[in-house]
Design a protein around this motif. Sequence first.
Motif, PDB file in Angstrom:
ATOM      1  N   UNK A  70     -25.263  38.024 -46.515  1.00 22.43           N
ATOM      2  CA  UNK A  70     -24.597  36.727 -46.454  1.00 22.43           C
ATOM      3  C   UNK A  70     -23.094  36.890 -46.248  1.00 22.43           C
ATOM      4  N   UNK A  71     -22.481  37.858 -46.917  1.00 23.63           N
ATOM      5  CA  UNK A  71     -21.042  38.091 -46.754  1.00 23.63           C
ATOM      6  C   UNK A  71     -20.719  38.589 -45.347  1.00 23.63           C
ATOM      7  N   UNK A  72     -21.559  39.463 -44.817  1.00 24.95           N
ATOM      8  CA  UNK A  72     -21.340  39.955 -43.460  1.00 24.95           C
ATOM      9  C   UNK A  72     -21.478  38.832 -42.444  1.00 24.95           C
ATOM     10  N   UNK A  73     -22.490  37.999 -42.615  1.00 28.35           N
ATOM     11  CA  UNK A  73     -22.673  36.860 -41.709  1.00 28.35           C
ATOM     12  C   UNK A  73     -21.451  35.951 -41.753  1.00 28.35           C
ATOM     13  N   UNK A  74     -20.964  35.676 -42.945  1.00 29.87           N
ATOM     14  CA  UNK A  74     -19.791  34.814 -43.111  1.00 29.87           C
ATOM     15  C   UNK A  74     -18.567  35.411 -42.412  1.00 29.87           C
ATOM     16  N   UNK A  75     -18.342  36.717 -42.588  1.00 25.96           N
ATOM     17  CA  UNK A  75     -17.181  37.369 -41.977  1.00 25.96           C
ATOM     18  C   UNK A  75     -17.287  37.392 -40.454  1.00 25.96           C
ATOM     19  N   UNK A  76     -18.489  37.633 -39.932  1.00 28.44           N
ATOM     20  CA  UNK A  76     -18.670  37.610 -38.479  1.00 28.44           C
ATOM     21  C   UNK A  76     -18.416  36.206 -37.936  1.00 28.44           C
ATOM     22  N   UNK A  77     -18.938  35.210 -38.624  1.00 30.93           N
ATOM     23  CA  UNK A  77     -18.750  33.826 -38.179  1.00 30.93           C
ATOM     24  C   UNK A  77     -17.278  33.450 -38.182  1.00 30.93           C
ATOM     25  N   UNK A  78     -16.548  33.825 -39.231  1.00 26.08           N
ATOM     26  CA  UNK A  78     -15.121  33.512 -39.317  1.00 26.08           C
ATOM     27  C   UNK A  78     -14.322  34.279 -38.272  1.00 26.08           C
ATOM     28  N   UNK A  79     -14.769  35.482 -37.947  1.00 27.75           N
ATOM     29  CA  UNK A  79     -14.061  36.284 -36.944  1.00 27.75           C
ATOM     30  C   UNK A  79     -14.254  35.699 -35.545  1.00 27.75           C
ATOM     31  N   UNK A  80     -15.458  35.303 -35.216  1.00 25.19           N
ATOM     32  CA  UNK A  80     -15.742  34.792 -33.879  1.00 25.19           C
ATOM     33  C   UNK A  80     -15.268  33.357 -33.694  1.00 25.19           C
ATOM     34  N   UNK A  81     -15.277  32.591 -34.779  1.00 27.40           N
ATOM     35  CA  UNK A  81     -14.894  31.179 -34.678  1.00 27.40           C
ATOM     36  C   UNK A  81     -13.865  30.856 -35.753  1.00 27.40           C
ATOM     37  N   UNK A  82     -12.628  31.346 -35.571  1.00 24.86           N
ATOM     38  CA  UNK A  82     -11.600  31.134 -36.604  1.00 24.86           C
ATOM     39  C   UNK A  82     -11.256  29.664 -36.814  1.00 24.86           C
TER      40      UNK A  82
END
Length: 598
Positions: free
Chosen positions: A190-202
């Motif tokens: 869940x943390x990795x998914x959140x970080x990827x999402x925030x990185x791709x869609x700031x």
Amino acid sequence: MKVNSRGDSQGHYNGSYQTLVLTFSFIFGLANLENRPNLRTSNLRFQLGAKQISDPNSRFDRERDISAGCQADLKTRTLGSIEREMGRLSIAVVVLLWSLPISILFNYIVPDAYMDEIFHLPQAQKYCNGDFRSWDPMITTLPGLYYLSLAYVGFIYPVMWFAGIASSYGELCTTLILRSMNCALAVICSLLFYCILRHMRPGVDERRATLCTLVVTLYPIHWFFTFLYYTDVASTAAVLAMYLASLKGSYWFSAVFGALAILVRQTNVVWLFFVASTGAISYAESLYEKDNIQYGDCTLSIERYTKFIVRGKSTGLKLRKRKVGGSMNTTTISPTGTYTPSSTSSSSCYGLLCEFWGISMKLWSFKWEVLVAYAPFLVLFAAFGTFVVWNGSLVVGAKEAHTASFHLVQLPYFGLVSAAAMAPVHFNLGQAVILYRAFQKDKFYYLVLGSLALAAGFLSVHFFSIAHPYLLADNRHYTFYIWRKVIHAHWLMKYLLVPLYVYSWFSIFNILGKSRKTIWVLLYFFSCAAVLVPAPLIEFRYYNIPFFFLVLHSPIDDSWKWFIMGIQFVIVNIFTIMMFLFRPFHWEHEQGTQRFLW
């Protein structure tokens, strides 16, 4: 060999403990890279401010403005960092709140190994006791799951040893402890998914990013296998960590997590290739961005063309120095590979060739930089190829039951299952209207494409639909009932489902095409095919990683759609866990209690 004393187990513990600490530290280090201030921007701001203070009459006012601007910028960054940390913390807490109680109930009702656990649990316990030579021939995967288990047990061993609960390392490798590792991995996922999402869609606000992450963690197949000692959650976590590291430019660490992903499940080599390919394209594009090159209209500047010929030692390519036509797509490139088309293309096929041509030129122009950056991936591919040749197969054990096949209908199945899981996004009137309008804009193209897709669908369900013996004989899996009660309810049923398969994939392509280049979408499609088509058995567990990639790159901005998806997942999860725990049954030809699962 069994470890019976605290002293004997200390050395065994140290290595595993350090491995887990280093792994977790790097994962959270990747997550925190986005919190670092942009020093280049700050320095530039101060330099510009210093140049403007040459006038002594306005120096005080400008110094005050610069100071106020810096303070406001620092305050904004600080608040943003606090919000991100709170988002991660809330996600971890929520996932733990639903996973731990259900895990306890799960282990209370089903304390013994079930299904594939009868192979995985004894093998992990052998590793915990120091026996690395014994191997169960029924296990098809490499021992990555058991290495992770050693690290996890080593992480909790000091507390258990200090409390007197366990006097040796091997005593902790119980069914309860080994299953609980997946709860920890679910939090990491869940943390990795959140970080990827925030990185791709700031641009996505923290609340929506948190909502999206929590909904995805409830995805029924991923959620259910959080409570069993299977490879699925560990495999997903390793692939997501590999992808996040690649997005942040840490290619060596990305390759390390890629190696771990392959050790957990061999088919993850396909996702290693996918991450490496998309990452190499983005890396080459970022190098071109420095020269302000735009390739969407199949053009390069005369100056850049000259440089390209010099770098490429004359490739015989003849590039146009002016636009071919006003109808072509112009593309704004970002480091993450997203793009925004400025106009619709009058020829989708020509646009694809143009995009492929431009990317090929970029990769060739910066071939040495790309090869050096992605050298660790090439080493992994070579090592894996050597393993397959030496082993004689992709799987380690039970090779007869897991031979590669041409199960082409797996792709339609995955498309429909994924679209159904995201039903508020794909199966609504608005999405149907969007697809219809796309058809109206280029009728000939979509008529040909739709006809080919329908023909491929009918051919796949007729000639390339495999009924694996496990599928026909094992009534513990939901796929057994889907196969008998839906797909084969009538001889016409499998053909009637083909238009639904085609619609699902067209909708998926449409959603992905809003934020991804066509090359990226095709790489994703062929990666799904490489993972699913060779599998003769219909296992929804194999859909987890491609589904995660699909959701990550689907620009869903409507919070209500996420909310409805969450309700849909919760209902399915309640049903499946109730059926598993409270509706057991027995076989006449075999002792033991049987339970329903995916």
